[in-house]
Design a protein around this motif. Structure first.
Motif, PDB file in Angstrom:
ATOM      1  N   PHE A 163       0.839  -1.194   0.000  1.00 19.15           N
ATOM      2  CA  PHE A 163       0.000   0.000   0.000  1.00 19.15           C
ATOM      3  C   PHE A 163       0.877   1.247   0.000  1.00 19.15           C
ATOM      4  N   ARG A 164       0.294   2.355  -0.444  1.00 22.34           N
ATOM      5  CA  ARG A 164       1.017   3.620  -0.441  1.00 22.34           C
ATOM      6  C   ARG A 164       1.270   4.065   1.002  1.00 22.34           C
ATOM      7  N   THR A 165       2.487   4.530   1.273  1.00 18.19           N
ATOM      8  CA  THR A 165       2.817   5.014   2.616  1.00 18.19           C
ATOM      9  C   THR A 165       1.984   6.250   2.944  1.00 18.19           C
ATOM     10  N   ALA A 166       1.373   6.239   4.121  1.00 13.89           N
ATOM     11  CA  ALA A 166       0.512   7.350   4.540  1.00 13.89           C
ATOM     12  C   ALA A 166       1.213   8.178   5.612  1.00 13.89           C
ATOM     13  N   ARG A 167       1.088   9.486   5.497  1.00 12.66           N
ATOM     14  CA  ARG A 167       1.647  10.401   6.502  1.00 12.66           C
ATOM     15  C   ARG A 167       0.514  10.939   7.365  1.00 12.66           C
ATOM     16  N   VAL A 168       0.689  10.881   8.667  1.00 13.22           N
ATOM     17  CA  VAL A 168      -0.305  11.359   9.619  1.00 13.22           C
ATOM     18  C   VAL A 168       0.316  12.467  10.451  1.00 13.22           C
ATOM     19  N   SER A 169      -0.388  13.569  10.617  1.00  6.60           N
ATOM     20  CA  SER A 169       0.098  14.683  11.426  1.00  6.60           C
ATOM     21  C   SER A 169      -0.834  14.925  12.598  1.00  6.60           C
ATOM     22  N   LEU A 170      -0.250  15.157  13.759  1.00 12.54           N
ATOM     23  CA  LEU A 170      -0.990  15.544  14.951  1.00 12.54           C
ATOM     24  C   LEU A 170      -0.660  16.991  15.285  1.00 12.54           C
ATOM     25  N   ILE A 171      -1.665  17.724  15.736  1.00 11.29           N
ATOM     26  CA  ILE A 171      -1.480  19.105  16.169  1.00 11.29           C
ATOM     27  C   ILE A 171      -1.775  19.170  17.663  1.00 11.29           C
ATOM     28  N   THR A 172      -0.873  19.809  18.409  1.00 15.95           N
ATOM     29  CA  THR A 172      -1.074  19.903  19.846  1.00 15.95           C
ATOM     30  C   THR A 172      -0.679  21.274  20.379  1.00 15.95           C
ATOM     31  N   THR A 173      -1.279  21.629  21.502  1.00 21.18           N
ATOM     32  CA  THR A 173      -0.914  22.869  22.208  1.00 21.18           C
ATOM     33  C   THR A 173       0.151  22.595  23.260  1.00 21.18           C
ATOM     34  N   LEU A 174       0.579  21.342  23.411  1.00 21.39           N
ATOM     35  CA  LEU A 174       1.668  20.977  24.332  1.00 21.39           C
ATOM     36  C   LEU A 174       2.991  21.244  23.616  1.00 21.39           C
ATOM     37  N   LEU A 175       3.573  22.401  23.857  1.00 19.46           N
ATOM     38  CA  LEU A 175       4.678  22.878  23.034  1.00 19.46           C
ATOM     39  C   LEU A 175       6.053  22.393  23.485  1.00 19.46           C
ATOM     40  N   ASP A 176       6.203  22.020  24.735  1.00 20.05           N
ATOM     41  CA  ASP A 176       7.521  21.683  25.268  1.00 20.05           C
ATOM     42  C   ASP A 176       7.842  20.216  25.001  1.00 20.05           C
ATOM     43  N   GLN A 177       8.764  19.993  24.090  1.00 17.56           N
ATOM     44  CA  GLN A 177       9.111  18.625  23.700  1.00 17.56           C
ATOM     45  C   GLN A 177       9.813  17.871  24.817  1.00 17.56           C
ATOM     46  N   ALA A 178      10.512  18.586  25.691  1.00 20.85           N
ATOM     47  CA  ALA A 178      11.219  17.941  26.788  1.00 20.85           C
ATOM     48  C   ALA A 178      10.235  17.410  27.835  1.00 20.85           C
ATOM     49  N   ILE A 179       9.158  18.166  28.097  1.00 20.89           N
ATOM     50  CA  ILE A 179       8.166  17.749  29.088  1.00 20.89           C
ATOM     51  C   ILE A 179       7.183  16.757  28.488  1.00 20.89           C
ATOM     52  N   TYR A 180       6.845  16.972  27.213  1.00 21.79           N
ATOM     53  CA  TYR A 180       5.872  16.121  26.531  1.00 21.79           C
ATOM     54  C   TYR A 180       6.549  15.484  25.318  1.00 21.79           C
ATOM     55  N   PRO A 181       7.318  14.395  25.531  1.00 25.12           N
ATOM     56  CA  PRO A 181       8.076  13.784  24.441  1.00 25.12           C
ATOM     57  C   PRO A 181       7.191  13.324  23.286  1.00 25.12           C
ATOM     58  N   THR A 182       7.744  13.362  22.107  1.00 26.00           N
ATOM     59  CA  THR A 182       7.025  12.993  20.889  1.00 26.00           C
ATOM     60  C   THR A 182       6.411  11.601  20.993  1.00 26.00           C
ATOM     61  N   LEU A 183       7.224  10.631  21.376  1.00 25.02           N
ATOM     62  CA  LEU A 183       6.761   9.248  21.410  1.00 25.02           C
ATOM     63  C   LEU A 183       5.634   9.060  22.430  1.00 25.02           C
ATOM     64  N   THR A 184       5.702   9.770  23.547  1.00 24.81           N
ATOM     65  CA  THR A 184       4.657   9.658  24.564  1.00 24.81           C
ATOM     66  C   THR A 184       3.316  10.117  24.017  1.00 24.81           C
ATOM     67  N   LEU A 185       3.311  11.243  23.304  1.00 22.97           N
ATOM     68  CA  LEU A 185       2.067  11.751  22.737  1.00 22.97           C
ATOM     69  C   LEU A 185       1.522  10.804  21.663  1.00 22.97           C
ATOM     70  N   LEU A 186       2.408  10.234  20.870  1.00 25.51           N
ATOM     71  CA  LEU A 186       1.964   9.283  19.849  1.00 25.51           C
ATOM     72  C   LEU A 186       1.350   8.042  20.489  1.00 25.51           C
ATOM     73  N   CYS A 187       1.934   7.586  21.586  1.00 17.93           N
ATOM     74  CA  CYS A 187       1.393   6.403  22.270  1.00 17.93           C
ATOM     75  C   CYS A 187       0.014   6.697  22.846  1.00 17.93           C
ATOM     76  N   HIS A 188      -0.162   7.884  23.441  1.00 15.57           N
ATOM     77  CA  HIS A 188      -1.467   8.254  23.981  1.00 15.57           C
ATOM     78  C   HIS A 188      -2.510   8.340  22.869  1.00 15.57           C
ATOM     79  N   PHE A 189      -2.101   8.871  21.725  1.00 16.58           N
ATOM     80  CA  PHE A 189      -3.055   9.000  20.620  1.00 16.58           C
ATOM     81  C   PHE A 189      -3.459   7.630  20.095  1.00 16.58           C
ATOM     82  N   ARG A 190      -2.523   6.705  20.094  1.00 17.48           N
ATOM     83  CA  ARG A 190      -2.840   5.333  19.694  1.00 17.48           C
ATOM     84  C   ARG A 190      -3.795   4.689  20.700  1.00 17.48           C
ATOM     85  N   GLN A 191      -3.582   4.954  21.985  1.00 16.58           N
ATOM     86  CA  GLN A 191      -4.476   4.426  23.015  1.00 16.58           C
ATOM     87  C   GLN A 191      -5.886   4.970  22.833  1.00 16.58           C
ATOM     88  N   ARG A 192      -5.973   6.226  22.377  1.00 10.78           N
ATOM     89  CA  ARG A 192      -7.282   6.844  22.126  1.00 10.78           C
ATOM     90  C   ARG A 192      -8.099   6.011  21.142  1.00 10.78           C
TER      91      ARG A 192
END
Length: 202
Positions: A163-192
């Protein structure tokens, strides 16, 4: 972490419900059941419903969402799909001292030439106020919006052989990458997604 989503429910076939709620246009008069549109906020951790609103079938998800934001508490993080990813809604949620992680709406184009890179597949971008008042907002609400807001865009790729590779983008107001790591937010979104399938049966 809270989740927001919309769905539909079949109503009992009573005279009162037939007057109050619509039926799908594919149903012939006198056949089928009235259908209601629901909007729900529930806990990501437990699945417990926190707020619910009910409207007629053709109500847009974002209209229901704007009735539910008042149930958010400071420091809540709201997860949702692209139906909720609007300029006014990102601002409104932030004004409640809460935050959002929404899938980016397809009407917004993605470019790597703009934004401040803060991590792998992670950047800060400026969103500008729409030139015209969107549907669902009053003129006063539109006039109260700021000229621009800073949001964070996180993107990833879904690769499925054949299948064609799909790109998914998330938009968040949590701006601090150190406090809110990328992978953590992706995992929460998957749990959603998993929680929605379990709670709403979709």
């Amino acid at each position: 972490m809270k989740v927001i989503d919309g769905s539909t429910v079949s109503m009992p076939d009573t005279v009162e419900n037939q007057k109050e709620y619509l039926q799908p246009s594919s149903q012939k008069p006198g056949c089928g059941f009235p259908i209601a549109k629901i909007g729900v906020i529930f806990s990501l951790a437990t699945g417990a419903a926190i707020a619910l609103c009910i409207e007629v079938l053709n109500t847009h998800d974002i209209k229901l969402a704007r009735r539910l934001y008042s149930f958010l508490k400071p420091n809540d993080v709201l997860l949702g799909d692209k139906a909720f990813c609007a300029y006014a809604d990102m601002f409104a949620i932030k004004q409640l001292d809460s935050d959002a992680v929404f899938r980016k709406h397809s009407s917004r184009t993605t470019t790597m030439r703009k934004g401040k890179i803060v991590g792998d597949c992670d950047k800060l971008v400026t969103w500008y106020k729409p030139k015209r008042c969107p549907k669902g907002l009053s003129k006063d609400e539109f006039d109260a919006l700021p000229p621009s807001i800073i949001v964070r865009e996180i993107y990833y790729y879904i690769v499925i052989p054949g299948f064609r590779t799909a790109r998914v983008s998330l938009i968040t107001t949590l701006l601090d990458q150190a406090i809110y790591p990328t992978l953590t937010l992706l995992c929460h979104f998957r749990q959603r997604k998993n929680r929605i399938q379990g709670e709403l049966g979709i």
